[in-house]
Design an enzyme around this catalytic site. Structure first.
Site, PDB file in Angstrom:
ATOM      1  N   TYR A 145       1.610  -5.489  19.345  1.00  0.00           N
ATOM      2  CA  TYR A 145       2.267  -5.985  18.130  1.00  0.00           C
ATOM      3  C   TYR A 145       2.447  -7.501  18.205  1.00  0.00           C
ATOM      4  CZ  TYR A 145       6.093  -7.213  14.999  1.00  0.00           C
ATOM      5  OH  TYR A 145       6.868  -7.839  14.050  1.00  0.00           O
ATOM      6  N   ASN A 185       0.826  -1.222   0.000  1.00  0.00           N
ATOM      7  CA  ASN A 185       0.000   0.000   0.000  1.00  0.00           C
ATOM      8  C   ASN A 185       0.857   1.269   0.000  1.00  0.00           C
ATOM      9  OD1 ASN A 185       0.896   0.345   2.604  1.00  0.00           O
ATOM     10  ND2 ASN A 185      -1.088  -0.058   3.582  1.00  0.00           N
ATOM     11  N   HIS A 219      14.700   1.452  14.117  1.00  0.00           N
ATOM     12  CA  HIS A 219      15.586   0.311  14.393  1.00  0.00           C
ATOM     13  C   HIS A 219      16.976   0.765  14.823  1.00  0.00           C
ATOM     14  CE1 HIS A 219      12.757  -2.509  12.075  1.00  0.00           C
ATOM     15  NE2 HIS A 219      12.584  -2.629  13.373  1.00  0.00           N
TER      16      HIS A 219
HETATM   17  N1  UDP Z   1      16.751   0.590  20.941  1.00  0.00           N
HETATM   18  C1  UDP Z   1      17.312   1.669  21.599  1.00  0.00           C
HETATM   19  N2  UDP Z   1      17.170   2.911  21.030  1.00  0.00           N
HETATM   20  C2  UDP Z   1      16.513   3.129  19.856  1.00  0.00           C
HETATM   21  C3  UDP Z   1      15.957   2.007  19.189  1.00  0.00           C
HETATM   22  C4  UDP Z   1      16.100   0.762  19.769  1.00  0.00           C
HETATM   23  O1  UDP Z   1      17.895   1.529  22.677  1.00  0.00           O
HETATM   24  O2  UDP Z   1      16.401   4.275  19.423  1.00  0.00           O
HETATM   25  C5  UDP Z   1      16.872  -0.747  21.540  1.00  0.00           C
HETATM   26  C6  UDP Z   1      15.525  -1.388  21.871  1.00  0.00           C
HETATM   27  O3  UDP Z   1      15.152  -1.087  23.202  1.00  0.00           O
HETATM   28  C7  UDP Z   1      15.837  -2.877  21.687  1.00  0.00           C
HETATM   29  C8  UDP Z   1      16.933  -2.907  20.638  1.00  0.00           C
HETATM   30  O4  UDP Z   1      17.457  -1.589  20.579  1.00  0.00           O
HETATM   31  O5  UDP Z   1      16.370  -3.408  22.869  1.00  0.00           O
HETATM   32  C9  UDP Z   1      16.421  -3.281  19.272  1.00  0.00           C
HETATM   33  O6  UDP Z   1      15.302  -2.450  18.963  1.00  0.00           O
HETATM   34  P1  UDP Z   1      14.724  -2.363  17.516  1.00  0.00           P
HETATM   35  O7  UDP Z   1      13.660  -1.305  17.516  1.00  0.00           O
HETATM   36  O8  UDP Z   1      15.835  -2.228  16.518  1.00  0.00           O
HETATM   37  O9  UDP Z   1      14.062  -3.803  17.269  1.00  0.00           O
HETATM   38  P2  UDP Z   1      12.967  -4.604  18.150  1.00  0.00           P
HETATM   39  O10 UDP Z   1      13.758  -5.407  19.145  1.00  0.00           O
HETATM   40  O11 UDP Z   1      12.043  -3.621  18.767  1.00  0.00           O
HETATM   41  O12 UDP Z   1      12.310  -5.474  17.130  1.00  0.00           O
END
Ligand code: UDP
Length: 337
Positions: A151, A38, A197
């Protein structure tokens, strides 16, 4: 069981980071691919020009029918990547996550069944699992589920839909529970809008493109007090989708359609601080950062046991963290020379 590659594949979410990489991988196998996206979060320019793109939503039966109708005959497989993927956002908009991820999967799977698609493979997530008790533990496919975020709940509901669909005996279904997909392949950069991410955020903060990184919590029960995750290279991930589709097509052809789950990770836990150190090493500069409170929905540790992935799909993710960070940095244009 003889497994041949599906020659016709509908890919939903094809204009996203994993989707566009998967499309390249399928084309390399000689498959004919139709893309459905989309474009709310995906980028059409990530797709090769000769791959037909239907701009539509998986919740919309007309869009799905249009995409399925683009093939000369019913496609062998549908690989379903369309969906919302942010844990934090899902805590703010739980109904939206249910609608897109649960209703969308139901509509798509029903129409694929109706059309006679043999294999349906969905991107699920480690977020469906009950978090680890001990930080050294690794989670296999028999580990208890217990999502901590809307989620994760939405992905688990999608898995239930696939289990029910396979019980009719006409379409094999697979849920790949992705851990933390990272790195890059085919020159395609990971760019989410907004970016959430860790690896692209850290790299782009170091390059001065983004403000300092927020480290979400340094009070977790882990060795360095930051979260542990299982980072796996997108190249290994798209290989897993390709082989899972192959297996599912063969299962349906042999009259033994079933639902299967695979954990897609490396089996190694890496902390946020270790990811930051890898980014600093690759770029040769510091990652500016501030310690922030925990992000809602985040759990201390999520690490896979990838034994089934190795045994059944013969996939052994071995591209390490430095390789993922290097590939990510290169495609983001952050490496000199
Ligand atoms: N994380 C962080 N700061 C950010 C984004 C992510 O400290 O700005 C940490 C988050 O708490 C997790 C890890 O990085 O422990 C991976 O997060 P991400 O969002 O990449 O993937 P998820 O684990 O949520 O699928």
């Amino acid at each position: 069981m003889r497994t041949t590659s599906p020659s016709t594949v509908l890919v939903t979410g094809a204009a996203g980071y994993i989707g566009a990489t998967l499309v390249r991988r399928l084309l390399a196998d000689g498959a004919r691919v139709i893309a459905l996206d989309n474009l709310e979060r995906g980028h059409a320019e990530q797709l090769p020009r000769d791959v037909p793109l239907i701009v539509g939503d998986v919740r919309d039966p007309d869009s799905v029918r249009q995409a399925l109708g683009m093939f000369d005959r019913t496609p062998d497989a549908c690989i379903h990547l369309a969906g919302l993927i942010q844990v934090g956002e899902s805590t703010l908009f739980p109904q939206l996550y249910h609608d897109v991820n649960v209703v969308g999967t139901q509509v798509l799977a029903d129409l694929c069944l109706e059309a006679g698609v043999a294999a349906f493979v969905m991107a699920s997530s480690a977020a469906v699992l009950r978090p680890l008790q001990g930080v050294g533990d690794r989670l296999d496919e028999d580990a208890p589920v217990g999502p901590e975020s809307p989620y994760g709940s939405s992905k688990l509901a999608g898995e239930h839909t696939l289990r029910a669909a396979a019980q009719l005996g006409r379409m094999s279904t697979v849920a790949l529970r992705l851990f933390n997909v990272a790195g890059a392949a085919y020159g395609l950069a990971e760019r989410h809008d907004p970016e959430t991410h860790l690896i692209p955020l850290a790299l782009r903060a170091a390059a001065g493109e983004l403000p300092p990184l927020h480290v979400f919590g340094d009070d977790f029960p882990t060795p360095d007090r930051t979260c542990l995750r299982d980072y796996v290279h997108v190249r290994d991930v798209v290989e897993a989708f390709t082989r899972a589709a192959r297996l599912a097509v063969a299962q349906t052809a042999s009259g033994s359609a079933e639902f299967q789950v695979f954990h897609v990770g490396t089996g190694h836990g890496t902390s946020v601080n270790e990811v930051i150190a890898a980014c600093e090493l690759v770029l040769g500069k510091p990652v500016p950062r501030v310690v922030h409170g925990r992000r809602p929905g985040d759990v201390a540790a999520l690490v896979s046991d990838p034994s089934k992935l190795a045994q059944v799909l013969n996939i052994h993710p071995d591209r390490d963290l430095l390789r993922m960070v290097r590939d990510a940095a290169a495609t983001l244009g952050l490496l000199d020379g």
